[in-house]
Design an enzyme around this catalytic site. Structure first.
Site, PDB file in Angstrom:
ATOM      1  N   SER A 107      49.821  -8.038 -41.145  1.00 30.72           N
ATOM      2  CA  SER A 107      51.199  -8.321 -41.580  1.00 30.72           C
ATOM      3  C   SER A 107      51.687  -6.958 -41.206  1.00 30.72           C
ATOM      4  CB  SER A 107      52.083  -8.496 -43.016  1.00 30.72           C
ATOM      5  OG  SER A 107      52.720  -9.021 -43.296  1.00 30.72           O
ATOM      6  N   ASP A 252      52.826 -15.220 -42.208  1.00 27.70           N
ATOM      7  CA  ASP A 252      52.240 -13.949 -42.703  1.00 27.70           C
ATOM      8  C   ASP A 252      50.244 -13.697 -43.050  1.00 27.70           C
ATOM      9  OD1 ASP A 252      50.861 -11.597 -43.535  1.00 27.70           O
ATOM     10  OD2 ASP A 252      53.328 -11.527 -44.056  1.00 27.70           O
TER      11      ASP A 252
END
Length: 776
Positions: A107, A252
């Protein structure tokens, strides 16, 4: 409307992958484009079956350990806006001369790690981060000046909701609040290494982690287009739309491996420096909505896999824990604030980090080599190739781009091309990569058509009040069918109910692939009141009903504007609703026949229609009523308006002019005069108070952006100076001569449209208060 049972079934299907992730920690991680790799887990589950793919570039160490010292790998966790703290950690590592031989990130950690792995300095990262904000990263639309003119025209209405897809199986919404196109533009600057890359051949070997939304497993990228990989790694479910990449639907990486220590081990790390930003859980009193509960579920899931990763750390590894407190993972407007927090956390481990330090000369040589990224390959391409498109004509998509085969490539032009493709309104996501074939260099463009299209609904609302008992509302709905044929035909129907009720339905048929020329038949129905004033006194209200059929031919000159020429055939009825006819001209018996040739020229390069800060726009309308065609009267009516805006800092000056009159020949008939007056249109007068055969008007507006807010485009305080004249009035006693006005206002550019609270005053003492939601 979608039936309730179907809606809940769809919701459960959408939540199923998340539920699977919540119920079990994934046991396997897949190397992007490669085989499944084992991940330690106290409770392994059966591996999912993935489609065959090309072998990964590496499974073991990416390079031999440096001679005479351990191989040090930096692991950077996800954490949204909290991730800027990683930059502070890097600054301290450089200060202490700690070598970084490989990087694994998830991320936001993949963003910072990717920038550093491609040679970007911490100083440059700080400068870039200082210019970032929620608006810069996530404002979905490309700059308005780059939009197709048909999408710009929609901005002049009060439509405010996102598009809702209309399909045979029901109504659909986008997969995320934003698509990530603007985010990718920023990531390309951060990546510092355009093009498809083997991540082992970067100055510092690098890995990024995303999550396969279908399989529920981590996906580790060892090669790819770096900006696209970063974007996949930080596609927060529900906020940023998932990424389609090499056949996988990715979100993510924090859902499955937020602190990828295991990935660093597979890269050959002897010592891991792990930076864990933490995922603070919300308090009970904050869990008051579905969004809050969903966010808490994601936070819990992230913390669970982080605990697993922390259990993999060895005594020789170093864990850095920035104390970020309640700093929100969504606070992208204050990113630089976290950098010193990262520095402080790294300094707390200075004694252990110093044990890894290299001699100054050796460290300088290492960092020089790690900043030596080969220059980008800007050779012209021989072909632009689009991924297969189901609806959109590839010829149209190619014509939208500025990049051409055989011409030099520039990063700025490619970024602009991606924004313009997205700005056509046809695509859910766009990106590109360069392909090498024998004797040929290809620019491959992946433009993913909207999965919730090609038919769309939008809604809007308009409200107004003068605080004198006069309040009005209008509800709007728009239904648009796109790409009805290969040339891009579009059928759009707008319906409005309220003070003004109307229906406009137009079939827009381009005549060529570039959509430069078009024909557009349409039907218009309208019913609205016309208030008539004598001085400041309302003496009558008419009910106007109009039906028109029209056929236009025209040309849209790319993003700048369009020109139309057409024929109008219609009928208009006017009847007295309230008041006396004693002071008013007679209304024609049997209504009014409308037969005319109409022309319009539109130019639009404003950055916004609500509170423009830059650009210009102009409109010219000519209406030639012809008795020879069957019209009630022969006359020629012309109207011109123009606006320009310029800003310096938070301050904006906007100048506007408007003029309308008969263009020689007979005066305009009483049923087709200009109606003027109201907020910013001779402020101080009632809305529509001034009716006459000609109008001249000029306005200078100043406003200051006083509040910056995540969910508001701006809060403004401003005022205007106005001067105008309305000649040949319909009713005796109407104001004549030069009319001077001024206003002050508070304006909010909100998600449901522009909101104004204003006060206007005209020479002679006339004044009015105004409230508007929508375009005034």
């Amino acid at each position: 409307m979608v039936p309730a049972p179907r809606f809940f079934v769809r919701a459960l299907r959408l939540l199923a992958p998340l539920s699977a992730l919540l119920c079990a920690q994934p046991a396997l991680a897949s190397e992007a484009g490669g085989q499944l790799l084992p991940r330690p887990d106290p409770a392994p589950v059966a591996p999912p079956v993935l489609a065959p793919a090309t072998p990964a570039s590496t499974v073991g160490p990416t390079a031999l350990p440096p001679l005479g010292r351990p191989r040090v790998c930096l692991v950077l966790s996800g954490g949204g806006a909290r991730g800027a703290a990683h930059i502070g950690v890097l600054k301290v590592l450089e200060e202490l001369r700690v070598p970084v031989d490989c990087i694994a990130g998830t991320s936001m950690g993949s963003l910072v790690g990717g920038a550093y792995a491609t040679g970007m300095s911490t100083a440059d990262m700080e400068k870039l981060v200082a210019g970032l904000s929620t608006e810069v990263l996530f404002k979905e639309r490309p700059p308005r000046q780059d939009l197709a003119i048909r999408r710009k025209i929609e901005d002049h209405t009060n439509l405010v909701t996102p598009e809702i897809g209309v399909r045979r199986d029901g109504l659909l919404l986008p997969k995320g609040v934003v698509s990530g196109v603007q985010l990718e533009t920023v990531l390309r600057k951060l990546a510092n290494a355009p093009g498809y890359r083997d991540f082992d051949l970067l100055p510092i070997p690098y890995r990024a982690v995303a999550t396969d939304l279908v399989a529920g497993t981590p996906v580790v990228f060892s090669r790819g287009e770096l900006a696209n990989v970063m974007r996949a790694s930080m596609s927060v479910p529900g906020a940023v739309a998932p990424t389609e990449y090499e056949g996988k639907l990715l979100v993510d990486g924090g859902l499955t491996d937020n602190l990828p220590v295991d990935v660093a081990r597979r890269m050959g790390a002897d010592i891991v420096i792990a930076v864990n930003l933490g995922t603070p859980l919300m308090k009970r009193e904050e869990l008051t909505s579905l969004i809050g509960v969903t966010g808490q579920m994601l936070n819990i899931l992230t913390e669970q896999n982080v605990r697993t990763s922390l259990g993999m750390l060895r005594p020789t590894d170093i864990l850095i824990l920035p104390e970020l407190g309640d700093f929100s993972a969504g606070n992208f407007d204050d990113l630089p604030r976290t950098i010193p927090i990262g520095e402080a956390a790294a300094r707390r481990e200075a004694s252990r980090l110093a044990a890894l330090a290299l001699p100054p000369e050796q460290y300088a040589q290492l960092r020089t080599a790690q900043r030596a990224l080969p220059p980008p390959d800007l050779r012209p391409v021989d072909e632009i190739r689009f991924a297969p498109l189901e609806r959109v004509n590839p010829g149209f998509a190619a014509a939208t781009m500025e990049t051409r085969p055989g011409e030099p490539i520039t990063q700025a032009t490619l970024d602009r091309d991606m924004r313009r493709l997205f700005g056509t309104g046809d695509f859910e996501h766009v990106n590109y990569r360069f392909l090498e074939e024998p004797g040929k260099r290809i620019l491959g463009v992946s433009a993913v058509e909207k999965t919730y299209g090609p038919d769309y609904l939008r809604f809007g609302l308009g409200l107004s009040s003068d605080f004198r008992g006069n309040a009005y509302f209008n509800l709007l709905g728009s239904y648009r069918r796109s790409w009805i044929n290969a040339l891009g035909a579009e059928w759009r129907t707008d319906v409005q109910v309220g003070q003004t009720s109307s229906l406009v339905s137009e079939f827009y048929q381009p005549l060529d692939t570039r959509q430069f020329f078009f024909v557009a038949p349409r039907v218009e129905l309208e019913r609205r009141p016309v208030n008539v004033f004598s001085g400041t006194t309302k003496i009558a209200e008419y009910d106007l009903r109009r039906t028109d059929l029209a056929l236009d031919i025209g040309s849209q000159f790319t993003k700048y504007g369009e020109a139309r020429l057409g024929v109008v055939i219609g009928h208009q009825n006017i009847s007295l609703a309230t008041g006396s006819v004693a002071q008013l001209p007679p209304v024609p018996d049997g209504g009014i026949e409308r037969r005319a040739i109409a022309a319009r020229l539109l130019v639009d390069q404003l950055d916004s229609t609500n509170f423009p800060r830059y650009g210009y726009g102009a409109t010219l309308n000519v209406f030639s009523s012809q008795a020879a065609m069957g019209a009630t009267n022969t006359y020629l009516k012309g109207e011109f308006s123009a606006t320009g805006a310029y800003s310096f800092g938070n301050h904006t000056l906007s100048a506007s002019v408007r003029a309308g009159s008969n263009l020689g020949g007979p005066a305009l008939p009483d049923y087709d005069l200009f109606q003027w007056g109201g907020f910013l249109q001779q402020s101080g007068f009632n809305t529509g108070q001034l009716i006459g055969g000609n109008v001249q008007f000029g306005r200078l507006v100043y406003y200051n952006k006083v509040v910056h807010h995540t969910f508001l485009d701006g809060v403004y305080v401003g005022g205007s100076l106005e001067a105008g004249r309305v000649g040949a009035p319909l009713v005796a006693g109407s104001p004549t001569g030069l009319l001077k006005s001024a206003s002050v206002f508070l304006g909010v550019d909100s998600p449901i449209g522009p909101l104004y609270l204003g006060y206007g005053r005209a020479s002679g003492g006339q004044y009015a208060f105004y409230f508007f939601l929508g375009k005034p």
